[in-house]
Scaffold this active site. Structure first.
Site, PDB file in Angstrom:
ATOM      1  N   SER A  78      19.666   8.376  47.362  1.00  0.00           N
ATOM      2  CA  SER A  78      19.633   9.158  46.131  1.00  0.00           C
ATOM      3  C   SER A  78      18.746   8.518  45.057  1.00  0.00           C
ATOM      4  O   SER A  78      17.591   8.223  45.342  1.00  0.00           O
ATOM      5  CB  SER A  78      21.072   9.359  45.657  1.00  0.00           C
ATOM      6  OG  SER A  78      21.136  10.506  44.877  1.00  0.00           O
TER       7      SER A  78
ATOM      8  N   HIS B 242      25.041  15.593  50.335  1.00  0.00           N
ATOM      9  CA  HIS B 242      24.436  14.415  49.736  1.00  0.00           C
ATOM     10  C   HIS B 242      25.263  13.162  50.041  1.00  0.00           C
ATOM     11  O   HIS B 242      26.417  13.072  49.660  1.00  0.00           O
ATOM     12  CB  HIS B 242      24.410  14.683  48.223  1.00  0.00           C
ATOM     13  CG  HIS B 242      23.568  13.739  47.457  1.00  0.00           C
ATOM     14  ND1 HIS B 242      22.195  13.726  47.585  1.00  0.00           N
ATOM     15  CD2 HIS B 242      23.890  12.796  46.537  1.00  0.00           C
ATOM     16  CE1 HIS B 242      21.709  12.803  46.765  1.00  0.00           C
ATOM     17  NE2 HIS B 242      22.710  12.231  46.122  1.00  0.00           N
TER      18      HIS B 242
HETATM   19  C1  GCU Z   1      21.852  13.216  40.357  1.00  0.00           C
HETATM   20  C2  GCU Z   1      20.373  13.309  40.112  1.00  0.00           C
HETATM   21  C3  GCU Z   1      19.563  13.041  41.356  1.00  0.00           C
HETATM   22  C4  GCU Z   1      19.990  11.742  41.972  1.00  0.00           C
HETATM   23  C5  GCU Z   1      21.486  11.741  42.157  1.00  0.00           C
HETATM   24  C6  GCU Z   1      22.042  10.415  42.620  1.00  0.00           C
HETATM   25  O1  GCU Z   1      22.258  14.254  41.196  1.00  0.00           O
HETATM   26  O2  GCU Z   1      20.097  14.597  39.600  1.00  0.00           O
HETATM   27  O3  GCU Z   1      18.191  12.985  41.062  1.00  0.00           O
HETATM   28  O4  GCU Z   1      19.314  11.527  43.162  1.00  0.00           O
HETATM   29  O5  GCU Z   1      22.132  11.989  40.942  1.00  0.00           O
HETATM   30  O6  GCU Z   1      21.454   9.375  42.411  1.00  0.00           O
HETATM   31  O7  GCU Z   1      23.136  10.446  43.189  1.00  0.00           O
END
Ligand code: GCU
Length: 704
Positions: free
Chosen positions: A287, A429
């Site tokens: 992420s 995710h």
């Molecule tokens: C949020 C953000 C993302 C990121 C994510 C994370 O969703 O919008 O860009 O990748 O957090 O780091 O879990």
């Protein structure tokens, strides 16, 4: 970016873009095994929750990507040299200036490493655990980070290593009570507690990583820079920032850049730790920390493999698609992640001088892996795939394979053949065991087997050192072949290792067959070469004394039709140049080529022994470096070449071989064949060992 400067690459991209829209309109869900498409219901429900965002492919605006191989002034990048000397530095500077910001250059003065914990019997003997404090300035009250390292006890040192920043503190990755409880700023806003131990355990699978021969190094990202916007007053920023008139520059580093810089300091530490092989470090992140691992890998070429897990916007996903999270949204929710200049592109993605495919291209020639998740539309899986795809021209320019697929793969069907790896898995995710497994498989391909002298060579196609339990998978096999075993000791047969484990091949009494392992170029790298070098180490065991001759490893193109076992070649059906051995003469086994070629007479191949200075005469109980070279002839002409070397010295050459009369016969495989005789059988068990196999486009030579 020069908009009118449409190159072929861009046109092709637009064409594919259009195709996606149509196919998406037809079907809402790909069937099993089909190229991935977002599930309609997932897209619809995301769009209902976030009405201002794009979640449907047909809503993606038309866009034109900057060409990684065209300089800012419009000049085309002509060759690898120009990429290296001009375009790569130009791109790096664009990312520094407009996206991530500028970090301090080089190793900070006064930085210290202090090992404060060392346990050689950690995790019930599975690992050595080390904890190290990296103090960035060496000052008592200066910023510092703690690296937690687990080294696999069973592996030969120095070991290849995965380094990963974590979200919750080092203590969250494993229940091991010796892991220091983080005392720093926590994302929850609360102090770390004993209860939070192991809370990220499922994301890491420490034991699995160790069992595959990798070390794991992890660092809490908040040690480097706490992840909230306070005007850069905490973490490493205030210590290293150079203010101009009391203000930060528009290209001053953001938090992602600070985390990436911290990974570079971990690399500084690895260079000083003899157990860690600093030339085989994979940097991985999930992420926002996947965005970070990409930037870390781009700015610091010491990372040999770069992995992005669900990194999305500002990571692997193309910004110009504006699918899911957008530049504007990320700069608004997380104003501290990028440099201030990046905010100028809020809603103005087409004006960006770069896009994220060019970030991926910065990893070349090193391998890079990007992974997405089916339900993670916020991170734009297709945009992540397209970044990889559009980074490919740079790998090709450098003479390397990239992704080598045209369409997005199906769910859970990793693409790992070239230097760019990609998968999209079921689920949302997150960093899962499935993801880790793919990363380790990919790392095995690139890290295992290539000894230090050859590791950074770009011409290496394949290498295997039999250290991994799954070594046979490296050849594309599902299970370990019979009669073959990777061994590290075998005293009964006077075995001495060359470098760790070797493959032992057994031919049983009353039998012929040793092994037949094929490395097929089509399957492994997508194309069959016209010439190739193949090197391996060979050791005949103490019991090696066959009553006659037989077959040894070599190079082939039988296509299952001709070129072995009494199936003669006629120039159109198949050919081979396996190795051959004869019965011992004065206690030495003569080695040569056994060649099925278009000029052969009768049903069986020609034996061409390696007689130059008798270098092909090999003793038992000693390692030899055997290298072969085959070059296909011009169809119909007697100009094919076979060469052989023993321990780096020429042992054979023949330059008039006619392997084929048609261009469709090529080098299909490297064939690790061991077979005793034909008419006679082994009178007792015979063993031999093979180690450190390398296949390359250039001469390989012995291990330095
Ligand atoms: C949020 C953000 C993302 C990121 C994510 C994370 O969703 O919008 O860009 O990748 O957090 O780091 O879990």
């Amino acid at each position: 970016m020069h908009r009118n400067n449409l190159t072929v690459g861009l046109i092709m991209l637009m064409v594919t873009g259009v195709t996606y829209v149509h196919s998406h309109a037809r079907a809402s869900q790909a069937k099993q095994g089909e190229s991935w498409q977002a599930r309609r219901e997932v897209a619809d429900s995301a769009a209902r929750r976030g009405t201002q965002f794009i979640y449907h492919e047909e809503k993606v605006p038309a866009y034109t990507l900057p060409d990684p191989l065209v300089m800012a002034d419009g000049t085309k990048v002509a060759d690898a040299e120009m990429w290296r000397a001009k375009r790569r530095p130009e791109i790096l500077e664009l990312f520094r200036k407009y996206v991530y910001g500028r970090a301090p250059v080089g190793r900070p003065k006064g930085m210290t490493f202090k090992v404060f914990d060392l346990d050689q019997k950690a995790l019930s003997g599975l690992a050595t655990r080390k904890q190290v404090t990296v103090n960035f300035t060496g000052k008592e009250d200066g910023p510092s980070m703690d690296i937690l390292v687990y080294l696999p006890s069973a592996a030969r040192k120095p070991v290849p290593t995965f380094v990963i920043l974590n979200f919750g503190g080092n203590h969250t990755i494993h229940p091991d009570p010796a892991i220091k409880l983080s005392t720093r700023w926590m994302r929850s806003g609360r102090k770390a507690t004993e209860q939070s131990r192991r809370s990220s355990y499922s994301r890491f699978s420490v034991e699995k990583i160790l069992s595959r021969g990798y070390a794991l190094a992890t660092i809490y990202y908040g040690d480097i820079d706490p992840d909230y916007h306070d005007g850069f007053k905490n973490g490493v920023h205030p210590v290293f920032d150079k203010l101009i008139d009391g203000k930060r520059a528009p290209d001053a580093w953001g938090s992602i850049c600070a985390w990436a810089w911290g990974l570079g300091r971990a690399m500084d530490y690895f260079e000083s730790d003899e157990d860690i092989d600093e030339s085989r470090v994979a940097v991985l992140g999930h992420s926002r920390l996947g965005k970070t691992s990409l930037w870390a890998g781009a700015r610091d070429e010491r990372f040999a493999l770069v992995i992005s897990n669900d990194s999305g916007c500002g990571g692997a996903a193309l910004s110009r698609r504006r699918f899911g999270e957008t530049v504007k949204r990320i700069n608004t929710s997380f104003p501290h992640w990028f440099c201030d200049n990046f905010k100028k592109y809020n809603g103005e993605e087409d004006r960006l001088p770069v896009d994220q495919h060019i970030l991926i291209a910065l990893m070349a020639p090193r391998p890079v892996y990007v992974a997405s998740a089916d339900a993670d539309l916020w991170a734009d899986p297709r945009g992540e795939f397209l970044s990889c795809k559009n980074a490919e021209p740079v790998y090709h320019l450098l003479g390397l394979n990239g992704l080598e697929v045209e369409k997005m793969p199906a769910l859970n069907s990793p693409v790992q053949k070239g230097r760019i790896g990609y998968h999209i898995r079921t689920g949302g995710h997150g960093l899962t065991q499935y993801d880790w497994q793919q990363y380790m498989d990919f790392a095995d391909r690139h890290f295992k087997g290539a000894e230090p002298s050859s590791r950074d060579r770009k011409d290496i196609v394949f290498s295997c050192d039999f250290e991994s339990d799954n070594w046979y998978k490296e050849f594309g096999m599902r299970s370990e072949p019979e009669r073959v075993e990777a061994v590290s000791s075998d005293p009964a047969r006077k075995f001495e290792p060359l470098a760790g484990r070797a493959m032992r091949i057994k031919v049983e009494r009353d039998g012929h067959y040793g092994t037949s392992i094929l490395y097929r170029f089509k399957d492994q790298v997508g194309a069959e070469p016209q010439e190739i070098y193949f090197r391996y180490y060979l050791r005949f065991a103490d019991d090696w004394n066959p009553a006659g001759g037989g077959k040894m490893p070599g190079i082939s193109g039988t296509y299952g039709r001709a070129g072995w076992g009494g199936r003669p070649s006629n120039g159109r059906n198949g050919w081979s140049a396996r190795g051959q051995f004869n019965r011992q003469v004065d206690g030495k086994t003569p080695l040569g080529y056994y060649c099925y070629h278009a000029d052969m007479k009768g049903r069986y191949g020609s034996g061409w022994m390696w007689e130059t200075e008798k270098r092909g005469h090999l003793q038992n109980n000693r390692w030899y470096c055997i290298e072969q070279y085959a070059k296909m002839n011009t169809p119909g002409k007697n100009d094919g070449i076979l060469r052989g070397w023993v321990d780096g010295k020429p042992a054979f050459e023949k330059t008039d071989v006619r392997m084929r009369d048609v261009d469709t016969l090529r080098i299909e495989a490297v064939w690790l064949n061991v077979y005793l005789g034909g008419s006679w059988v082994a009178r007792s068990d015979h063993h031999l060992y093979i180690d450190n196999v390398v296949i390359a486009h250039d001469y390989i030579g012995p291990i330095q």
